[in-house]
Design a protein around this motif. Structure first.
Motif, mmCIF file in Angstrom:
data_model
loop_
_atom_site.group_PDB
_atom_site.id
_atom_site.type_symbol
_atom_site.label_atom_id
_atom_site.label_comp_id
_atom_site.label_asym_id
_atom_site.label_seq_id
_atom_site.Cartn_x
_atom_site.Cartn_y
_atom_site.Cartn_z
ATOM 1 N N GLU A 116 1.098 -1.247 0.049
ATOM 2 C CA GLU A 116 -0.016 0.333 0.307
ATOM 3 C C GLU A 116 0.384 0.951 -0.093
ATOM 4 N N ASP A 117 2.054 1.267 0.973
ATOM 5 C CA ASP A 117 3.044 2.311 0.717
ATOM 6 C C ASP A 117 3.315 3.185 -0.889
ATOM 7 N N VAL A 118 3.498 1.695 -1.181
ATOM 8 C CA VAL A 118 4.174 1.652 -2.637
ATOM 9 C C VAL A 118 3.007 2.525 -3.903
ATOM 10 N N HIS A 119 1.875 1.618 -3.348
ATOM 11 C CA HIS A 119 0.364 2.487 -4.523
ATOM 12 C C HIS A 119 0.485 3.810 -3.993
ATOM 13 N N GLU A 120 0.409 3.738 -2.407
ATOM 14 C CA GLU A 120 0.399 5.600 -2.194
ATOM 15 C C GLU A 120 1.060 6.134 -2.827
ATOM 16 N N LEU A 121 2.083 5.607 -3.156
ATOM 17 C CA LEU A 121 3.740 6.584 -3.990
ATOM 18 C C LEU A 121 3.359 7.315 -5.767
ATOM 19 N N ILE A 122 2.818 5.740 -5.983
ATOM 20 C CA ILE A 122 2.643 6.032 -7.484
ATOM 21 C C ILE A 122 1.260 6.868 -7.853
ATOM 22 N N ASN A 123 0.163 6.909 -7.195
ATOM 23 C CA ASN A 123 -1.320 7.037 -7.157
ATOM 24 C C ASN A 123 -0.639 9.433 -7.096
ATOM 25 N N VAL A 180 5.794 -8.495 -8.022
ATOM 26 C CA VAL A 180 5.161 -8.420 -9.633
ATOM 27 C C VAL A 180 3.956 -7.852 -8.889
ATOM 28 N N SER A 181 3.316 -7.817 -7.481
ATOM 29 C CA SER A 181 2.644 -6.772 -7.255
ATOM 30 C C SER A 181 2.614 -5.340 -7.157
ATOM 31 N N ASN A 182 3.497 -4.825 -7.013
ATOM 32 C CA ASN A 182 3.823 -3.365 -8.168
ATOM 33 C C ASN A 182 3.454 -3.653 -9.764
#
Length: 163
Positions: free
Chosen positions: A92-99, A136-138
């Motif tokens: 979720e931390d990486v997803h937040e950075l991407i968002n 893979v998730s990212n």
């Protein structure tokens, strides 16, 4: 594929001549294999004005530091920021950075080192490594939101066009 020097030595230990050999010799090695690298990554993220000048004079289009953050049209192409994706980050931390990058039209460079199972990373004390599951998730997340994924060279060309 970009250049990262021949022997991964710390810049403060090098003479100007040795730094030139590291910067140009590694590119020559890749060129001899049919590659044409135009980007550079500073070993250990170490850089100073002299090294940046040498990288520029060597003709590199861009260079990545280990400074964490986002890139925009004010970022020097020779001092690109990145985000290290390590096994102790939550997806979720990486997803937040991407968002955040998408919402603010910023360029986010994600770096992945030593992609190994978590047990191996912990056993070898590879604190900068990440797991295949995280990678893979990212990638799946980037695909699901249709985020543009570009090479460093493409990203720099886009930044130059904006300026």
């Amino acid at each position: 594929i970009g250049v990262h020097t021949r022997t991964h030595r710390h810049w403060p230990e090098l003479s100007t001549l040795d730094a030139w050999e590291e910067i140009n010799g590694s590119r020559d090695d890749l060129c001899s294999r049919g590659l044409n690298p135009t980007t550079f990554a500073y070993p250990y993220g170490d850089w100073n004005s002299s090294v940046v000048k040498q990288v520029r004079e060597a003709g590199y289009l861009a260079a990545r530091t280990t400074i964490e953050g986002f890139n925009d049209d004010e970022t020097s192409p020779l001092l690109l920021r990145c985000q290290h994706v390590t096994y102790n980050l939550d997806e979720e931390d990486v997803h937040e950075l991407i968002n955040y990058a998408q919402q603010h039209q910023l360029w986010l460079i994600l770096t992945y080192y030593q992609i190994e199972p978590q047990e191996v990373l912990e056993e070898r004390k590879w604190i900068h490594g990440t797991t295949p599951t995280m990678l893979v998730s990212n990638l799946a997340y980037l695909t699901s939101i249709r985020a543009p994924v570009v090479t460093v060279q493409d990203g720099i060309e886009n930044l130059i066009r904006i300026k």
